[in-house]
Motif scaffolding. Structure first.
Motif, PDB file in Angstrom:
ATOM      1  N   VAL A 130       0.850  -1.203   0.000  1.00 37.84           N
ATOM      2  CA  VAL A 130       0.000   0.000   0.000  1.00 37.84           C
ATOM      3  C   VAL A 130       0.881   1.247   0.000  1.00 37.84           C
ATOM      4  O   VAL A 130       2.034   1.210   0.452  1.00 37.84           O
ATOM      5  CB  VAL A 130      -0.972   0.034   1.217  1.00 37.84           C
ATOM      6  CG1 VAL A 130      -1.967  -1.116   1.162  1.00 37.84           C
ATOM      7  CG2 VAL A 130      -0.209   0.021   2.515  1.00 37.84           C
ATOM      8  N   LEU A 131       0.306   2.313  -0.488  1.00 38.46           N
ATOM      9  CA  LEU A 131       1.025   3.587  -0.550  1.00 38.46           C
ATOM     10  C   LEU A 131       1.453   4.001   0.860  1.00 38.46           C
ATOM     11  O   LEU A 131       0.639   3.994   1.779  1.00 38.46           O
ATOM     12  CB  LEU A 131       0.071   4.626  -1.137  1.00 38.46           C
ATOM     13  CG  LEU A 131       0.636   5.832  -1.856  1.00 38.46           C
ATOM     14  CD1 LEU A 131       1.609   5.436  -2.954  1.00 38.46           C
ATOM     15  CD2 LEU A 131      -0.523   6.652  -2.428  1.00 38.46           C
ATOM     16  N   GLN A 132       2.731   4.337   1.014  1.00 38.02           N
ATOM     17  CA  GLN A 132       3.217   4.700   2.350  1.00 38.02           C
ATOM     18  C   GLN A 132       2.552   5.975   2.862  1.00 38.02           C
ATOM     19  O   GLN A 132       2.222   6.099   4.024  1.00 38.02           O
ATOM     20  CB  GLN A 132       4.725   4.889   2.296  1.00 38.02           C
ATOM     21  CG  GLN A 132       5.353   5.208   3.627  1.00 38.02           C
ATOM     22  CD  GLN A 132       6.863   5.265   3.491  1.00 38.02           C
ATOM     23  OE1 GLN A 132       7.516   4.272   3.180  1.00 38.02           O
ATOM     24  NE2 GLN A 132       7.414   6.436   3.707  1.00 38.02           N
ATOM     25  N   GLU A 133       2.389   6.943   1.972  1.00 36.67           N
ATOM     26  CA  GLU A 133       1.740   8.191   2.392  1.00 36.67           C
ATOM     27  C   GLU A 133       1.024   8.791   1.192  1.00 36.67           C
ATOM     28  O   GLU A 133       1.449   8.626   0.048  1.00 36.67           O
ATOM     29  CB  GLU A 133       2.774   9.193   2.915  1.00 36.67           C
ATOM     30  CG  GLU A 133       3.839   9.495   1.890  1.00 36.67           C
ATOM     31  CD  GLU A 133       4.792  10.595   2.321  1.00 36.67           C
ATOM     32  OE1 GLU A 133       4.328  11.723   2.541  1.00 36.67           O
ATOM     33  OE2 GLU A 133       5.989  10.299   2.425  1.00 36.67           O
ATOM     34  N   GLN A 134      -0.054   9.467   1.473  1.00 37.74           N
ATOM     35  CA  GLN A 134      -0.789  10.147   0.404  1.00 37.74           C
ATOM     36  C   GLN A 134      -0.082  11.474   0.085  1.00 37.74           C
ATOM     37  O   GLN A 134       0.419  12.142   0.995  1.00 37.74           O
ATOM     38  CB  GLN A 134      -2.220  10.439   0.857  1.00 37.74           C
ATOM     39  CG  GLN A 134      -3.098   9.205   0.926  1.00 37.74           C
ATOM     40  CD  GLN A 134      -3.688   8.834  -0.439  1.00 37.74           C
ATOM     41  OE1 GLN A 134      -3.955   9.696  -1.272  1.00 37.74           O
ATOM     42  NE2 GLN A 134      -3.894   7.544  -0.653  1.00 37.74           N
ATOM     43  N   PRO A 135      -0.045  11.852  -1.185  1.00 41.23           N
ATOM     44  CA  PRO A 135       0.568  13.152  -1.517  1.00 41.23           C
ATOM     45  C   PRO A 135      -0.356  14.309  -1.156  1.00 41.23           C
ATOM     46  O   PRO A 135      -1.519  14.111  -0.807  1.00 41.23           O
ATOM     47  CB  PRO A 135       0.739  13.063  -3.039  1.00 41.23           C
ATOM     48  CG  PRO A 135      -0.326  12.132  -3.484  1.00 41.23           C
ATOM     49  CD  PRO A 135      -0.559  11.149  -2.362  1.00 41.23           C
ATOM     50  N   VAL A 136       0.189  15.515  -1.266  1.00 40.41           N
ATOM     51  CA  VAL A 136      -0.647  16.720  -1.211  1.00 40.41           C
ATOM     52  C   VAL A 136      -0.901  17.124  -2.661  1.00 40.41           C
ATOM     53  O   VAL A 136       0.043  17.246  -3.448  1.00 40.41           O
ATOM     54  CB  VAL A 136       0.065  17.872  -0.463  1.00 40.41           C
ATOM     55  CG1 VAL A 136      -0.787  19.140  -0.510  1.00 40.41           C
ATOM     56  CG2 VAL A 136       0.378  17.486   0.972  1.00 40.41           C
ATOM     57  N   LEU A 137      -2.159  17.289  -3.018  1.00 40.46           N
ATOM     58  CA  LEU A 137      -2.510  17.705  -4.379  1.00 40.46           C
ATOM     59  C   LEU A 137      -2.785  19.198  -4.389  1.00 40.46           C
ATOM     60  O   LEU A 137      -3.681  19.672  -3.680  1.00 40.46           O
ATOM     61  CB  LEU A 137      -3.753  16.961  -4.874  1.00 40.46           C
ATOM     62  CG  LEU A 137      -3.662  15.434  -4.862  1.00 40.46           C
ATOM     63  CD1 LEU A 137      -4.953  14.831  -5.395  1.00 40.46           C
ATOM     64  CD2 LEU A 137      -2.463  14.953  -5.663  1.00 40.46           C
ATOM     65  N   ALA A 138      -2.006  19.932  -5.177  1.00 38.96           N
ATOM     66  CA  ALA A 138      -2.194  21.388  -5.258  1.00 38.96           C
ATOM     67  C   ALA A 138      -2.622  21.739  -6.678  1.00 38.96           C
ATOM     68  O   ALA A 138      -2.160  21.123  -7.647  1.00 38.96           O
ATOM     69  CB  ALA A 138      -0.883  22.093  -4.925  1.00 38.96           C
ATOM     70  N   THR A 139      -3.503  22.706  -6.802  1.00 38.97           N
ATOM     71  CA  THR A 139      -3.858  23.128  -8.153  1.00 38.97           C
ATOM     72  C   THR A 139      -4.019  24.632  -8.241  1.00 38.97           C
ATOM     73  O   THR A 139      -4.235  25.306  -7.235  1.00 38.97           O
ATOM     74  CB  THR A 139      -5.132  22.416  -8.659  1.00 38.97           C
ATOM     75  OG1 THR A 139      -5.170  22.535 -10.084  1.00 38.97           O
ATOM     76  CG2 THR A 139      -6.413  23.006  -8.076  1.00 38.97           C
ATOM     77  N   ILE A 140      -3.894  25.116  -9.485  1.00 37.11           N
ATOM     78  CA  ILE A 140      -3.991  26.547  -9.729  1.00 37.11           C
ATOM     79  C   ILE A 140      -5.360  26.830 -10.339  1.00 37.11           C
ATOM     80  O   ILE A 140      -5.699  26.297 -11.405  1.00 37.11           O
ATOM     81  CB  ILE A 140      -2.850  27.021 -10.661  1.00 37.11           C
ATOM     82  CG1 ILE A 140      -1.490  26.610 -10.057  1.00 37.11           C
ATOM     83  CG2 ILE A 140      -2.930  28.534 -10.869  1.00 37.11           C
ATOM     84  CD1 ILE A 140      -0.276  27.028 -10.859  1.00 37.11           C
ATOM     85  N   LEU A 141      -6.138  27.642  -9.626  1.00 37.97           N
ATOM     86  CA  LEU A 141      -7.497  27.967 -10.078  1.00 37.97           C
ATOM     87  C   LEU A 141      -7.414  28.920 -11.255  1.00 37.97           C
ATOM     88  O   LEU A 141      -6.528  29.768 -11.300  1.00 37.97           O
ATOM     89  CB  LEU A 141      -8.283  28.633  -8.938  1.00 37.97           C
ATOM     90  CG  LEU A 141      -8.427  27.778  -7.678  1.00 37.97           C
ATOM     91  CD1 LEU A 141      -9.062  28.617  -6.562  1.00 37.97           C
ATOM     92  CD2 LEU A 141      -9.254  26.547  -7.948  1.00 37.97           C
ATOM     93  N   ARG A 142      -8.380  28.765 -12.190  1.00 35.30           N
ATOM     94  CA  ARG A 142      -9.421  27.789 -12.227  1.00 35.30           C
ATOM     95  C   ARG A 142      -9.149  26.649 -13.181  1.00 35.30           C
ATOM     96  O   ARG A 142      -9.722  25.575 -13.084  1.00 35.30           O
ATOM     97  CB  ARG A 142     -10.724  28.481 -12.636  1.00 35.30           C
ATOM     98  CG  ARG A 142     -10.709  28.923 -14.100  1.00 35.30           C
ATOM     99  CD  ARG A 142     -11.835  29.818 -14.512  1.00 35.30           C
ATOM    100  NE  ARG A 142     -11.325  30.486 -15.698  1.00 35.30           N
ATOM    101  CZ  ARG A 142     -12.040  30.743 -16.782  1.00 35.30           C
ATOM    102  NH1 ARG A 142     -13.304  30.435 -16.826  1.00 35.30           N
ATOM    103  NH2 ARG A 142     -11.499  31.342 -17.810  1.00 35.30           N
ATOM    104  N   ALA A 143      -8.182  26.885 -14.119  1.00 33.17           N
ATOM    105  CA  ALA A 143      -7.956  25.911 -15.191  1.00 33.17           C
ATOM    106  C   ALA A 143      -7.495  24.556 -14.663  1.00 33.17           C
ATOM    107  O   ALA A 143      -7.699  23.531 -15.308  1.00 33.17           O
ATOM    108  CB  ALA A 143      -6.941  26.466 -16.182  1.00 33.17           C
ATOM    109  N   GLY A 144      -6.891  24.554 -13.462  1.00 33.50           N
ATOM    110  CA  GLY A 144      -6.345  23.302 -12.945  1.00 33.50           C
ATOM    111  C   GLY A 144      -7.390  22.337 -12.402  1.00 33.50           C
ATOM    112  O   GLY A 144      -7.084  21.166 -12.150  1.00 33.50           O
TER     113      GLY A 144
END
Ligand code: URA
Length: 217
Positions: A68-82
């Motif tokens: 299993v995945l050791q840790e979940q990533p942080v998902l970052a996005t740039i509004l709004r197109a992302g």
């Protein structure tokens, strides 16, 4: 490191081709779905590079040693197109923490523009794996500002960037500013940029094509 998924002859190049196609772009849902699907493939490819641990799982019939995945990533996005690519990543990394950054181009009288960041919502990213989605890596200026802004919340262990189309100069700018340990995953790479910072042949304005045009201010 830069990975151009279209070079690997897979469905991503098909979906990028649909994103670019002026005869298909009028279908906003298809446009958003294609961004989401490209991001899903990128999520899968990134997952192969992440740390995994063994976990004993009890099934109704016995015990299984799962990875299993050791840790979940942080998902970052740039509004709004992302947003559509963010959804594609979040469908795979479904327990991830999330960061949102609003960045826009403030146009100057001389035809140049500055990137303004207005809203940032970000968890601690200290020692964490961060994946930033932005469909069009054009000049790279918004990504460079975004990376600097989220680094106020800690020094990440790794940064991955997920985009649909990247431009060579933008990639070089991001790597020169953010360091070459950054990993850029893209659906395709184009070489040209207009004076107004649009990728050629690119696809046009990804935010408008996904969500509709906006009033200028
Ligand atoms: N943003 C877009 O939506 N398109 C470009 O070509 C460049 C930046």
């Amino acid at each position: 490191m830069v990975i151009n998924l279209s070079e690997q002859h897979n469905l991503v190049s098909n979906w990028v081709s649909e994103l670019r196609n002026i005869d298909i772009q009028g279908d906003r849902m298809r446009f958003r779905n294609n961004l989401e699907r490209i991001a899903a493939v990128i999520a899968y490819e990134i997952s192969k590079t992440l740390p995994w641990v063994e976990q004993e799982v009890t099934t109704p019939l016995g015990i299984h040693n799962s990875k299993v995945l050791q840790e979940q990533p942080v998902l970052a996005t740039i509004l709004r197109a992302g947003l559509p690519m963010h959804t594609g990543l979040l469908n795979f990394f479904d327990k991830a923490d999330n960061a949102f950054i609003s960045a826009y181009r403030k146009h100057n009288m001389d035809g140049t523009f500055d990137i303004e960041l207005e809203y940032i919502s970000c968890p601690s990213i200290e020692n964490r794996i961060v994946i930033i989605s932005d469909p069009m890596l054009a000049t790279g200026a918004s990504l460079v500002k975004t990376i600097a802004a989220i680094k106020q919340e800690g020094e990440p262990a790794q940064i991955h960037i997920a985009c649909a189309i990247a431009c060579t100069v933008g990639v070089e700018h991001v790597v020169s500013q953010a360091g070459d340990e950054i990993c850029i995953w893209c659906g395709d790479i184009d070489d040209e940029l207009t004076a107004k910072g649009y990728i050629v042949p690119g696809l046009g304005d990804a935010g408008d094509l996904a969500f509709g045009t906006k009033a200028q201010f």
